[in-house]
Each structure stands twice: as C-alpha cells, then as structure tokens.
Enzyme design. Structure first.
Site, short mmCIF file in Angstrom:
data_model
loop_
_atom_site.label_atom_id
_atom_site.label_comp_id
_atom_site.label_asym_id
_atom_site.label_seq_id
_atom_site.Cartn_x
_atom_site.Cartn_y
_atom_site.Cartn_z
N CYS A 70 0.82 -1.21 0.00
CA CYS A 70 0.00 0.00 0.00
C CYS A 70 0.85 1.26 0.00
CB CYS A 70 -0.91 0.02 1.23
SG CYS A 70 -1.99 -1.42 1.34
N CYS A 106 -6.62 0.54 1.94
CA CYS A 106 -5.61 -0.47 1.70
C CYS A 106 -6.16 -1.87 1.94
CB CYS A 106 -4.40 -0.22 2.60
SG CYS A 106 -3.15 -1.50 2.51
N CYS A 170 -16.77 23.30 18.56
CA CYS A 170 -15.36 23.01 18.85
C CYS A 170 -14.64 24.24 19.41
CB CYS A 170 -14.65 22.54 17.59
SG CYS A 170 -15.35 21.08 16.81
N CYS A 173 -14.85 25.49 23.30
CA CYS A 173 -13.92 24.94 24.29
C CYS A 173 -12.46 25.23 23.95
CB CYS A 173 -14.10 23.42 24.40
SG CYS A 173 -15.74 22.90 24.96
N HIS A 174 -12.12 25.06 22.66
CA HIS A 174 -10.71 25.04 22.28
C HIS A 174 -10.18 26.37 21.74
CE1 HIS A 174 -10.52 20.85 23.21
NE2 HIS A 174 -11.55 20.60 22.43
N ARG A 216 -11.31 10.64 19.01
CA ARG A 216 -11.28 11.84 19.86
C ARG A 216 -12.36 12.84 19.41
NH1 ARG A 216 -10.61 13.29 24.69
NH2 ARG A 216 -12.74 13.81 24.17
N CYS A 220 -15.69 14.13 21.47
CA CYS A 220 -15.95 15.56 21.71
C CYS A 220 -17.39 15.92 21.33
CB CYS A 220 -14.98 16.42 20.91
SG CYS A 220 -13.33 16.52 21.62
#
Length: 260
Positions: A70, A106, A170, A173-174, A216, A220
């Site tokens: 691959c 792949c 998003c 918070c970030h 992740r 969230c």
C-alpha cells in the site's frame, strides 16, 4: 464525633482532593503514570498495540498481499514520516484520506478484505504501528489540490460553528475557553501552543482506551450533546485536515502517545 460530623470531615477531604487533582498538570501526571507502568510491568500498552499493529500490517489478506503493498502517501510500503503528512489527497481514490481511512482503503482495495470483515480495533492498532514511524517528525500537511482546499474550508466552518441545544461547538472549548478546566483536564488550545494534533493516536490510561483522532473527535461531539459523526465520514476528515494544517511544523514528540 457524631455521624453528621464525620460526613462533614469526609466532605472537606474529598473537596480538598478534587482541588488538588485539578491543579495537577495532566502531561506531568501522564509521565508519572507511564513511568509507574514501566516499573511495574516493564512494557507500555502502546508498545503492545504497536506490535499487534505490526502483525496485522504484515498479515496477508484474501488477495495474498500484505499492507506493504500500500501507498500511504510517500510510495508503496514507505512508512517513515507518512502519518505526519496526513490527511492528504490520493489520486487512486480521488479523495482526501486520513490515516484511518487510508488503512481502510488499503485493506479493501489492495488486500481484498470486505468492509464487514474489518474490525475497528484492527484499524486503530495498524494506525498505531504506522504512526510510530513519524515520532520525531514535523507535521507537514498541504493544501495543493482543490479537494484539499475545499475540505479545509469545510473543516474551518465546522470548527467554529455553534449549534445544538447548548449553542456550542469546537471553538467554544478550544478557543474561547482555553485553559479552563473540564473536571481535571484543561481545555487544550488545539490550534496553537498545545499542538493537540500531535497527541493522537494515543493510549488513554484513565479508561484503558486506544484512540485515533477520529475517536477523539467523535467523543468531543458526544460531550457537547451533538450526534457523533460516523467513523471515516466527511465531517471528521474535514475537521482533521483543518486542525492538522494549523499544526504544521509541530514536531511529533511520540506516536502513539500516552495520555490521560
């Protein structure tokens, strides 16, 4: 002391413990837990999962081919630094792919597995193995193809969008709440100094999970009360491309990482 008095003392103790935990630097605590595991077990879960990923990478599929056949962006079988350049556009599929979705491509196109034969945990283990070849490498994500630029623009919109019953997204918070704490952990500056893109894939010792950035992101969304995007879906890829590009130049300290 009366029972009521004992409850009062216990309450003060638990409050003090919570406040003490809140002051702990999660990165320093992760280092401490990592060292404890090494001292007691002699090996880290990340090492075990990388070895599992290596076995799966070298396993022959129904077509009699291993994943060494691959191309992960730097040529057939080339893994050194490949993960640090993803997501990117691939000519053979005509779409932008991250590490997870490229592994899926792949396994289906090259190795001949049916989609229903592919287990999520196997994809994650292979991602851990491939990512391990990018430890010490800088993130180098490009926006050369129109498809990359379009997906980046979508990722930017999704990152800053506020929606749902809580009117949150998003960036709430970030960006807005960076440094404030959600329980023990502070909100990370994923577009700036924290370089959170380089924290995943990772082993989470707090709940014994192995996650890539796809996991992740899904978590969230669940935390803020939104429906979770499907694995390998366009919204996840768009957010990944946006965040990865923002982290260009950041050096991967360790992949897979060991985090709280």
């Amino acid at each position: 002391m009366a029972l009521r008095g004992w409850w009062w003392v216990a309450g003060l103790f638990l409050l003090g413990l919570a406040l003490a935990q809140a002051e702990v630097d999660p990165r320093e605590e992760a280092k401490r837990q990592k060292q404890l595991l090494l001292e007691t077990a002699g090996i880290l879960p990340t090492e075990l999962i990388v070895e599992q990923g290596k076995e799966l990478f070298n396993r022959k599929g129904p077509n009699g081919k291993t994943m060494a056949e691959c191309d992960f962006g730097l040529g057939k079988g080339v893994l050194e630094g490949a993960a640090a350049r993803l997501p990117r556009y691939f000519l053979d599929t005509g779409r932008v792919e991250d590490l997870d979705s490229r592994i899926l491509t792949c396994m289906t196109r090259v190795q001949g597995f049916r989609p229903d034969q592919i287990k999520r945990q196997e994809v994650v283990a292979i991602a851990f193995y491939i990512a391990s070849f990018s430890t010490g490498k800088p993130i180098q994500v490009r926006l050369l193809f129109p498809q990359e630029r379009e997906l980046y623009a979508l990722g930017e919109k999704l990152f800053y969008a506020r929606s749902g019953a809580r009117d949150i997204g998003c960036a709430t918070c970030h960006v807005s709440y960076v440094g404030r704490r959600a329980g023990v952990l502070p909100y990370a500056d994923v577009l700036g100094k924290d370089k959170s893109w380089t924290h995943w894939p990772a082993y989470r010792y707090s709940n014994d999970q192995i996650w890539t950035m796809q996991d992740r992101i899904r978590a969230c969304y669940g935390n803020i009360g939104h429906p979770q995007p499907a694995l390998y879906s366009l919204p996840i890829l768009a957010l990944e491309l946006f965040m990865a590009y923002q982290n260009n130049g950041a050096v991967v300290e360790e992949w897979p990482a060991f985090v709280r």
